[in-house]
Design a protein around this motif. Structure first.
Motif: not given
Lengths: 100, 464
Positions: A82, A84-85, A88-89, A92, A95-96, A99-100, B28, B48, B50, B53, B67, B71
């Motif tokens: 959990i 890690a998820l 990750l979520y 990202l 980052v989005y 970047v955008t 995402a 738009s 990159p 990404l 992951l 579960f």
């Protein structure tokens, strides 16, 4: 999800001749079928799945204990998964956002 | 009964979980899908987001699905998702199969005649359009989306069955290795040769393949030849493992998509190598149209290597790299699990999930192509010899989403199938999860490569 019930689903261990044991021998072997395993816990888990019908009370207890230990490890693994998820979520997502 | 009800309950919970996961991934991945990875390649110039990404998001989605899969540790639940759910009886099966064989022979005849006599413009030639749009794009999609009907439709099988069989049949002793080599040879022909532009060449190739195939089927018997040696039948049968329908002795077996990937269906290392080769073949097809390939090929040719050798060398080397990575993953899995199960067994059991990846990549590659060229296909089927300028469907911009989604869904199915296989093979649930670390790493790598290719601008392969 719960760990303590309905664990006895079908299992299909590879045939006994498809194991490759190092020259110094396996750490543990199953007393019922001779399949090699790395530790006693895996032997107990294997016996609980593959030979459940022929186990005596002592062996059954060992299987239950091994499952208990395994369940604890699984709970810990899930917490890490959990975490890690989430990383990750949201990682990202940020980052989005940048970047955008 | 109780177990059955348990499976149903878990299935409902799992569906909710998967829906939630897809929604989460969707938010995402969504922005990336909206702009990148379009099969209408011109759209790629206006990215738009990159490309790096998009690629990173895809890799993360595969890792996240591992992951999430971890579960699902209830053995009855995991096993309940796989294997046949129900059998459907098909009335008049023998007649249907004869009819399908006859239809296959008629289509083959049309392809050959149209190839020799039809228009030389590829888009209005019946042979080119039927083989590439109808068969290699459309029919192949049906093998993994619905079920593999090739054994019934295969015209070469029907011809071999109709010919008198010789008294003595030979036994095939080389397993699936020649089929893997044959697949690479066909891919090489497709990439290097003008099979999609020159109808005459295509017709000659189909005839040559037909002569070899029918002769082989006579010498080794149709079941042995089409079951083991013929690369085309093998590709379609492998894709059929992903499909929800499969023809069995008890009728049509119905299962969840990807549910057929957990069974121990491969014969050995050679069979697994064929699966990895198929995965590489779908990747290579796209790789040679990237600008990077153009640069690398130029450098290599300027270094003195003859241009003719560059394509087959890269094809064989890439197959070797993919196979080596997969073997390495199987070796490492013995340590991460830990288990004494030998490498050969792990290689055999964990290869079928890769078929979902290959199918996803095929879909990404060909769905847009198939839909865009439906009008020429309709024309080719109704009037194979006419010379008309056919219309082409213009795909909307969002259609590129489907390409990236195909790659992702394929990888997620593969991760889930590998997870279920691990639960069958290993007694420990934590052991099963740990056995997947190297395989998931390899799958993330394959995804990253696939998505990277899909997001490159397409250029014509050099030296052809």
């Amino acid at each position: 999800m719960s760990d303590n019930h309905a664990e006895h689903g079908p299992t299909d261990p590879p045939p006994p001749d498809s194991y490759e044991v190092p020259p110094e021998g396996a750490a543990e072997t199953c007393p019922d079928c001779g399949r090699p395993f790395h530790d006693a816990e895996l032997v107990a888990l294997h016996r609980g799945l593959a030979h459940e019908a022929v186990l005596d009370d002592e062996a059954r207890e060992r299987v239950a204990a091994a499952r208990e230990v395994e369940s604890r490890r699984l709970r810990l693994f899930r917490l890490k998964a959990i975490a890690a998820l989430v990383v990750l979520y949201f990682g990202l997502l940020m980052v989005y956002a940048v970047v955008t | 009964m109780d177990r059955h009800r348990g499976v149903v309950r878990w299935t409902v919970r799992a569906c909710a979980l998967v829906a939630w996961a897809l929604a989460a991934l969707g938010t995402a991945v969504g922005p990336a899908l909206a702009h990148g990875g379009s099969l209408g390649r011109a759209a790629r110039d206006s990215l738009s987001v990159p490309a790096w990404l998009i690629v990173a998001t895809g890799g993360a989605a595969v890792g996240a699905s591992f992951l999430l899969a971890s579960f699902g540790t209830d053995r009855a639940f995991v096993a309940g998702l796989h294997g046949p759910r129900r059998y459907l009886r098909l009335p008049g099966r023998r007649w249907l199969s004869r009819l399908a064989g006859g239809l296959g022979v008629v289509v083959l005849a049309v392809v050959v005649v149209a190839g020799f006599l039809g228009s030389t413009d590829p888009l209005s030639n019946g042979a080119i359009v039927i083989v590439w749009v109808g068969w290699w794009a459309g029919f192949t999609m049906s093998t993994y989306l619905v079920g593999n009907a090739w054994p019934a439709l295969n015209p070469f099988r029907a011809v071999a069955r109709a010919l008198p069989s010789p008294d003595r049949r030979y036994r095939w002793r080389w397993g699936a290795w020649p089929a893997a080599a044959g697949l690479l040879a066909l891919v090489w022909l497709e990439v290097v040769g003008p099979l999609a532009e020159e109808p005459r060449t295509l017709a000659v190739t189909v005839l040559a393949y037909g002569v070899v195939t029918v002769a082989g089927a006579l010498v080794y018997g149709p079941d042995q030849w089409f079951g083991t040696v013929d690369p085309v039948s093998r590709v379609l049968r492998m894709y059929g493992r992903v499909a929800p329908l499969e023809s069995t002795g008890d009728g049509l077996a119905l299962r969840f998509p990807g549910g057929g990937l957990t069974a121990d269906v491969l014969d050995g290392r050679d069979d697994a190598a064929f699966v990895v080769t198929l995965l590489w073949a779908t990747t290579y097809d796209g790789l040679v149209t990237t600008p990077l390939w153009r640069k690398v090929a130029r450098v290599v040719v300027n270094g003195g290597v003859p241009p003719v050798a560059v394509y087959p060398a890269a094809l064989v080397a890439g197959a070797g790299v993919f196979w080596g990575l997969y073997l390495l993953a199987a070796r490492l899995a013995r340590r991460t699990a830990p288990t004494y199960v030998d490498v050969a067994t792990l290689v055999r059991r964990f290869a079928p999930p890769l078929l979902a990846v290959a199918a996803g990549y095929h879909l990404a590659h060909f769905l847009g192509y198939f839909v865009a060229l439906l009008p020429p296909l309709a024309l080719a089927v109704t009037t194979p010899l006419a010379t008309v300028e056919p219309a082409v469907v213009v795909l909307p911009g969002w259609f590129g989403t489907v390409a990236v989604a195909g790659v992702l869904v394929g990888h997620v199915l593969a991760v889930l199938a590998a997870h279920a296989t691990a639960f069958e093979v290993f007694p420990g649930r934590m052991q099963a999860i740990r056995s997947q670390y190297p395989f998931v790493a390899v799958m993330v790598l394959y995804t990253v490569v696939s998505l990277w290719i899909v997001t490159r601008p397409e250029v014509a392969p050099p030296y052809l």
